[in-house]
Design a protein around this motif. Structure first.
Motif, mmCIF file in Angstrom:
data_model
loop_
_atom_site.group_PDB
_atom_site.id
_atom_site.type_symbol
_atom_site.label_atom_id
_atom_site.label_comp_id
_atom_site.label_asym_id
_atom_site.label_seq_id
_atom_site.Cartn_x
_atom_site.Cartn_y
_atom_site.Cartn_z
ATOM 1 N N VAL A 182 49.257 45.672 40.244
ATOM 2 C CA VAL A 182 48.628 45.198 39.009
ATOM 3 C C VAL A 182 48.174 43.749 39.144
ATOM 4 N N GLY A 183 46.879 43.502 38.854
ATOM 5 C CA GLY A 183 46.423 42.110 38.843
ATOM 6 C C GLY A 183 45.051 41.935 39.449
ATOM 7 N N ASP A 184 44.831 40.759 40.041
ATOM 8 C CA ASP A 184 43.528 40.402 40.596
ATOM 9 C C ASP A 184 43.337 41.054 41.967
ATOM 10 N N ILE A 185 42.954 42.322 41.954
ATOM 11 C CA ILE A 185 42.793 43.084 43.205
ATOM 12 C C ILE A 185 41.640 42.500 44.035
ATOM 13 N N LEU A 186 40.595 42.077 43.355
ATOM 14 C CA LEU A 186 39.386 41.572 44.022
ATOM 15 C C LEU A 186 39.699 40.483 45.046
ATOM 16 N N HIS A 187 40.573 39.544 44.690
ATOM 17 C CA HIS A 187 40.855 38.417 45.573
ATOM 18 C C HIS A 187 42.167 38.572 46.327
ATOM 19 N N ALA B 139 43.729 46.650 36.982
ATOM 20 C CA ALA B 139 43.122 45.318 36.970
ATOM 21 C C ALA B 139 42.057 45.218 35.891
ATOM 22 N N PRO B 140 41.804 43.998 35.389
ATOM 23 C CA PRO B 140 40.668 43.815 34.487
ATOM 24 C C PRO B 140 39.385 44.189 35.228
ATOM 25 N N PRO B 141 38.355 44.669 34.544
ATOM 26 C CA PRO B 141 37.124 45.104 35.217
ATOM 27 C C PRO B 141 36.530 44.061 36.177
ATOM 28 N N ASN B 142 36.610 42.771 35.822
ATOM 29 C CA ASN B 142 36.008 41.754 36.695
ATOM 30 C C ASN B 142 36.924 41.336 37.846
ATOM 31 N N MET B 143 38.098 41.978 37.955
ATOM 32 C CA MET B 143 39.016 41.677 39.065
ATOM 33 C C MET B 143 39.263 42.919 39.919
ATOM 34 N N GLN B 144 38.395 43.931 39.774
ATOM 35 C CA GLN B 144 38.526 45.144 40.578
ATOM 36 C C GLN B 144 37.740 45.003 41.877
ATOM 37 N N ALA B 145 38.181 45.722 42.894
ATOM 38 C CA ALA B 145 37.490 45.703 44.191
ATOM 39 C C ALA B 145 36.982 47.112 44.470
ATOM 40 N N PRO B 146 35.737 47.420 44.058
ATOM 41 C CA PRO B 146 35.226 48.789 44.184
ATOM 42 C C PRO B 146 35.162 49.305 45.618
ATOM 43 N N GLU B 147 35.121 48.386 46.596
ATOM 44 C CA GLU B 147 35.026 48.847 47.996
ATOM 45 C C GLU B 147 36.347 49.439 48.497
ATOM 46 N N LEU B 148 37.442 49.185 47.786
ATOM 47 C CA LEU B 148 38.733 49.730 48.199
ATOM 48 C C LEU B 148 38.896 51.118 47.584
ATOM 49 N N GLN C 288 45.740 33.759 39.722
ATOM 50 C CA GLN C 288 45.311 32.431 40.157
ATOM 51 C C GLN C 288 44.691 31.746 38.938
ATOM 52 N N LEU C 289 45.465 30.864 38.347
ATOM 53 C CA LEU C 289 45.065 30.261 37.075
ATOM 54 C C LEU C 289 43.790 29.440 37.200
ATOM 55 N N GLU C 290 43.475 29.025 38.463
ATOM 56 C CA GLU C 290 42.232 28.273 38.673
ATOM 57 C C GLU C 290 40.997 29.141 38.369
ATOM 58 N N ARG C 291 41.184 30.466 38.345
ATOM 59 C CA ARG C 291 40.060 31.351 37.997
ATOM 60 C C ARG C 291 39.667 31.173 36.529
ATOM 61 N N HIS C 292 40.579 30.551 35.763
ATOM 62 C CA HIS C 292 40.322 30.261 34.353
ATOM 63 C C HIS C 292 39.103 29.335 34.226
ATOM 64 N N GLU C 293 39.045 28.347 35.151
ATOM 65 C CA GLU C 293 37.917 27.395 35.148
ATOM 66 C C GLU C 293 36.593 28.110 35.401
ATOM 67 N N SER C 294 36.632 29.088 36.299
ATOM 68 C CA SER C 294 35.384 29.780 36.662
ATOM 69 C C SER C 294 34.993 30.823 35.606
ATOM 70 N N GLY C 295 35.840 31.005 34.610
ATOM 71 C CA GLY C 295 35.511 31.934 33.527
ATOM 72 C C GLY C 295 35.932 33.368 33.787
ATOM 73 N N MET C 296 36.568 33.622 34.955
ATOM 74 C CA MET C 296 37.017 34.990 35.255
ATOM 75 C C MET C 296 38.187 35.392 34.369
ATOM 76 N N LEU C 297 38.939 34.381 33.979
ATOM 77 C CA LEU C 297 40.153 34.599 33.208
ATOM 78 C C LEU C 297 39.941 33.940 31.849
ATOM 79 N N LYS C 298 40.020 34.729 30.791
ATOM 80 C CA LYS C 298 39.807 34.137 29.454
ATOM 81 C C LYS C 298 40.866 33.076 29.183
ATOM 82 N N SER C 299 42.130 33.486 29.277
ATOM 83 C CA SER C 299 43.247 32.552 29.127
ATOM 84 C C SER C 299 44.488 33.237 29.660
ATOM 85 N N ALA C 300 45.501 32.423 29.995
ATOM 86 C CA ALA C 300 46.754 32.971 30.507
ATOM 87 C C ALA C 300 47.397 33.887 29.450
#
Length: 299
Positions: A162-167, A189-198, A220-232
């Motif tokens: 469970v979590g950020d599969i993409l990274h 995983a949230p839709p924007n953290m999925q890795a469809p190639e797996l 990775q809380l730094e993804r919050h800055e990039s907008g991938m993560l709405k909030s913790a």
């Protein structure tokens, strides 16, 4: 050493490593775990270099303890305080340590794909301590070791990651290794953290709680800055292992996490040492597993 021998003694990933080879590493780890003597002299006179071009205190300490327990001399190299900052390439740094006579290099780096290139030009065995979002083989090996200790066999085991599969390199190494043993792996995983190639099914959080192993990944809380993560808080609400959700997992199931843990984000703080949690035992198992991997590289 021939290229074939180098390849056999290096550990670059689990995707292309055979089931028998993984099995033998896990068996050897069990030997080291049950060995009463803390420090051995088997690898005395051998030099191991831990080359961390990306920070990771836990993984580096775990390798260092493993190397010292085997009797090897340890050289720690951390990029933050090094010439890589001055523009020396990763290749030059590894070549420099190789030319000084190291016998094995443990390496962690950010760029994906660079490790395979390095391994074709460096003449000592290399062990992958995490490369980009590609693989983290020793983490997956200690995860498999922990599951095997708990369940006896991996065959037919249902593992939900469970979590950020993409990274996540942890998710990839676990997927590839567990499949070889007949385990069923699914992702949540949230839709924007999925890795469809797996090639693995995505399930809901409710379904993930029904697995034999509920493996939470660090956010990775730094993804919050990039907008991938709405909030913790929003992440915890939807994908966190909360105390309430943990009450719904099966009595025989275990909770895992590669650590470091963001308490109260992907997992509530009081669950870290819950009776069904194996988070600290995972770290404990990391030492014998890495002893087996280092020994394999040096033998």
């Amino acid at each position: 050493m021939t290229l074939t021998q180098l390849k056999q003694r290096s550990l670059l990933g689990l995707k292309d490593l055979g089931k028998e080879e993984i099995e033998s590493i896990l068996e050897r780890a069990a030997y080291w775990e049950n060995h009463p003597v803390k420090v051995h002299s088997g690898q005395q006179g051998k030099f191991a270099a831990n080359m961390f071009f990306e920070n990771s205190t836990r993984t580096r300490f775990s390798f260092e303890v493993a190397e010292k327990r085997l009797g090897a001399e340890v050289i720690n190299f951390s990029a933050a305080a090094s010439s890589v900052e001055k523009g020396e390439s990763i290749y030059d740094t590894v070549r420099t340590l190789e030319s000084m006579g190291i016998d094995v290099g443990v390496i962690r780096l950010k760029p994906t794909g660079l490790l395979a290139e390095l391994s074709s030009s460096i003449k000592v065995p290399l062990i992958n301590a995490g490369d980009g979002n590609n693989e983290h083989p020793t983490q997956a090996l200690l995860d498999l070791y922990t599951m095997r200790k708990q369940f006896g066999s991996l065959s037919g085991l249902n593992v939900a990651i469970v979590g950020d599969i993409l990274h996540s390199r942890v998710a990839r190494s676990n997927l590839w290794a567990l499949r070889k043993f007949g385990a069923n792996v699914s992702f949540c995983a949230p839709p924007n953290m999925q890795a469809p190639e797996l090639d693995a099914p995505y399930i809901t959080m409710d379904e993930a709680l029904k697995a034999d192993v509920v493996m939470m990944l660090r956010v990775q809380l730094e993804r919050h800055e990039s907008g991938m993560l709405k909030s913790a808080e929003a992440y915890r609400e939807e994908y966190g292992l909360t105390v309430e959700r943990a009450q719904r997992i099966a009595k025989h199931a275990i909770i895992m996490h590669p650590a470091p843990v963001n308490r109260d984000v992907e997992i509530d703080g009081e669950l870290v040492e819950h009776p069904q949690s194996r988070i600290f035992p995972q770290m404990e198992n990391g030492v014998p597993v890495r002893m087996a991997v280092i020994e394999r590289a040096l033998s």
